[in-house]
Design a protein around this motif. Structure first.
Motif, PDB file in Angstrom:
ATOM      1  N   ALA A  15      88.355   0.189 -12.257  1.00 46.98           N
ATOM      2  CA  ALA A  15      88.544  -0.318 -10.903  1.00 46.98           C
ATOM      3  C   ALA A  15      89.043   0.812 -10.013  1.00 46.98           C
ATOM      4  N   PRO A  16      88.578   0.848  -8.769  1.00 48.97           N
ATOM      5  CA  PRO A  16      89.038   1.915  -7.892  1.00 48.97           C
ATOM      6  C   PRO A  16      90.537   1.801  -7.631  1.00 48.97           C
ATOM      7  N   THR A  17      91.206   2.908  -7.676  1.00 54.25           N
ATOM      8  CA  THR A  17      92.619   2.947  -7.338  1.00 54.25           C
ATOM      9  C   THR A  17      92.766   3.693  -6.031  1.00 54.25           C
ATOM     10  N   SER A  18      93.926   3.542  -5.409  1.00 54.94           N
ATOM     11  CA  SER A  18      94.136   4.257  -4.154  1.00 54.94           C
ATOM     12  C   SER A  18      94.081   5.760  -4.379  1.00 54.94           C
ATOM     13  N   GLU A  19      94.401   6.208  -5.610  1.00 60.54           N
ATOM     14  CA  GLU A  19      94.336   7.640  -5.910  1.00 60.54           C
ATOM     15  C   GLU A  19      92.900   8.147  -5.884  1.00 60.54           C
ATOM     16  N   LYS A  39      92.193  23.157  -3.976  1.00 66.64           N
ATOM     17  CA  LYS A  39      93.375  22.331  -4.219  1.00 66.64           C
ATOM     18  C   LYS A  39      93.616  22.187  -5.715  1.00 66.64           C
ATOM     19  N   ASP A  40      92.552  21.937  -6.472  1.00 69.95           N
ATOM     20  CA  ASP A  40      92.682  21.797  -7.921  1.00 69.95           C
ATOM     21  C   ASP A  40      93.108  23.108  -8.582  1.00 69.95           C
ATOM     22  N   GLN A  41      92.610  24.227  -8.076  1.00 70.93           N
ATOM     23  CA  GLN A  41      92.982  25.532  -8.633  1.00 70.93           C
ATOM     24  C   GLN A  41      94.463  25.829  -8.393  1.00 70.93           C
ATOM     25  N   ALA A  42      95.011  25.311  -7.301  1.00 72.86           N
ATOM     26  CA  ALA A  42      96.426  25.544  -6.985  1.00 72.86           C
ATOM     27  C   ALA A  42      97.347  24.549  -7.698  1.00 72.86           C
ATOM     28  N   ARG A  43      96.785  23.538  -8.314  1.00 73.99           N
ATOM     29  CA  ARG A  43      97.568  22.487  -8.978  1.00 73.99           C
ATOM     30  C   ARG A  43      98.298  23.060 -10.190  1.00 73.99           C
ATOM     31  N   ASN A  44      99.566  22.660 -10.348  1.00 72.34           N
ATOM     32  CA  ASN A  44     100.353  23.046 -11.514  1.00 72.34           C
ATOM     33  C   ASN A  44     101.328  21.916 -11.839  1.00 72.34           C
ATOM     34  N   ASP A  45     102.110  22.110 -12.882  1.00 74.77           N
ATOM     35  CA  ASP A  45     103.040  21.066 -13.309  1.00 74.77           C
ATOM     36  C   ASP A  45     104.057  20.728 -12.221  1.00 74.77           C
ATOM     37  N   PHE A  46     104.393  21.684 -11.391  1.00 73.26           N
ATOM     38  CA  PHE A  46     105.402  21.453 -10.356  1.00 73.26           C
ATOM     39  C   PHE A  46     104.825  20.684  -9.165  1.00 73.26           C
ATOM     40  N   ALA A  88     101.918  19.014  -8.879  1.00 78.00           N
ATOM     41  CA  ALA A  88     100.993  17.912  -9.177  1.00 78.00           C
ATOM     42  C   ALA A  88     101.481  16.585  -8.611  1.00 78.00           C
ATOM     43  N   VAL A  89     102.768  16.334  -8.674  1.00 79.32           N
ATOM     44  CA  VAL A  89     103.294  15.061  -8.174  1.00 79.32           C
ATOM     45  C   VAL A  89     103.079  14.926  -6.661  1.00 79.32           C
ATOM     46  N   GLN A 130     100.670  16.527  -4.916  1.00 74.24           N
ATOM     47  CA  GLN A 130      99.226  16.375  -4.715  1.00 74.24           C
ATOM     48  C   GLN A 130      98.786  14.933  -4.984  1.00 74.24           C
ATOM     49  N   ASP A 131      99.290  14.349  -6.061  1.00 77.13           N
ATOM     50  CA  ASP A 131      98.955  12.959  -6.383  1.00 77.13           C
ATOM     51  C   ASP A 131      99.448  12.014  -5.290  1.00 77.13           C
ATOM     52  N   TYR A 132     100.655  12.237  -4.822  1.00 76.69           N
ATOM     53  CA  TYR A 132     101.231  11.414  -3.751  1.00 76.69           C
ATOM     54  C   TYR A 132     100.362  11.495  -2.496  1.00 76.69           C
ATOM     55  N   SER A 133      99.963  12.702  -2.121  1.00 78.29           N
ATOM     56  CA  SER A 133      99.127  12.898  -0.938  1.00 78.29           C
ATOM     57  C   SER A 133      97.805  12.145  -1.071  1.00 78.29           C
ATOM     58  N   GLU A 134      97.149  12.311  -2.204  1.00 80.16           N
ATOM     59  CA  GLU A 134      95.867  11.629  -2.405  1.00 80.16           C
ATOM     60  C   GLU A 134      96.024  10.118  -2.417  1.00 80.16           C
ATOM     61  N   GLU A 135      97.030   9.635  -3.131  1.00 81.72           N
ATOM     62  CA  GLU A 135      97.197   8.195  -3.274  1.00 81.72           C
ATOM     63  C   GLU A 135      97.683   7.523  -1.993  1.00 81.72           C
ATOM     64  N   VAL A 136      98.736   8.065  -1.391  1.00 81.04           N
ATOM     65  CA  VAL A 136      99.346   7.388  -0.251  1.00 81.04           C
ATOM     66  C   VAL A 136      98.665   7.769   1.064  1.00 81.04           C
ATOM     67  N   CYS A 137      98.616   9.053   1.347  1.00 80.52           N
ATOM     68  CA  CYS A 137      98.074   9.494   2.629  1.00 80.52           C
ATOM     69  C   CYS A 137      96.609   9.105   2.770  1.00 80.52           C
ATOM     70  N   PHE A 138      95.800   9.482   1.805  1.00 84.16           N
ATOM     71  CA  PHE A 138      94.361   9.260   1.936  1.00 84.16           C
ATOM     72  C   PHE A 138      93.906   7.946   1.301  1.00 84.16           C
TER      73      PHE A 138
END
Length: 131
Positions: A6-10, A29-36, A38-39, A41-49
């Motif tokens: 099912a589609p998620t907001s993310e 954006k994915d190339q710049a992603r790291n453990d620090f 990532a949270v 980036q996930d927040y931006s994708e899920e909430v903002c967009f």
């Protein structure tokens, strides 16, 4: 029961972000992603967009206009550059972007608008909209 996810907001957010900014942006954006980060980036994708940009109350062009004005007021040039690119994708014209920034000059001050004009001009020139 269906095997499809099912589609998620993310994932809705990631799709919208890709539509606004292009696949190259997502790759960077994915190339710049790291453990620090990532949270965030996930927040931006899920909430903002995925939650806000996906709503029906405003169209994407209207959201772009609002974002350009707010980012000018907040003096956030890096984010402004991305949103000028997105505004072009969403149907804003060069004249409309110019008018948004001029309107912001009155309410946000000349230094903020001057920086925003500089940023927007760079994006518009890079995208082939200015000589």
């Amino acid at each position: 029961m269906s095997d499809s996810i099912a589609p998620t907001s993310e994932n809705v957010g990631r799709r919208i972000l890709g539509e606004l900014m292009g696949e190259d942006y997502l790759v960077k954006k994915d190339q710049a992603r790291n453990d620090f980060n990532a949270v965030l980036q996930d927040y931006s994708e899920e909430v903002c967009f995925g939650r806000i940009w996906a709503r029906d109350g405003l169209d994407r062009k209207q959201r772009s206009i609002i974002n350009i004005a707010m980012l000018t007021a907040l003096n956030r040039p890096a984010q402004l550059a991305h949103h000028v690119e997105g505004a072009l994708t969403n149907g804003c014209t060069v004249t409309e972007i110019q008018e948004i920034l001029l309107q912001a000059a009155v309410y946000c001050g000349l230094p903020a608008a001057g920086e925003a004009f500089r940023v927007a001009e760079g994006v518009l020139r890079e995208q082939g909209h200015l000589d």
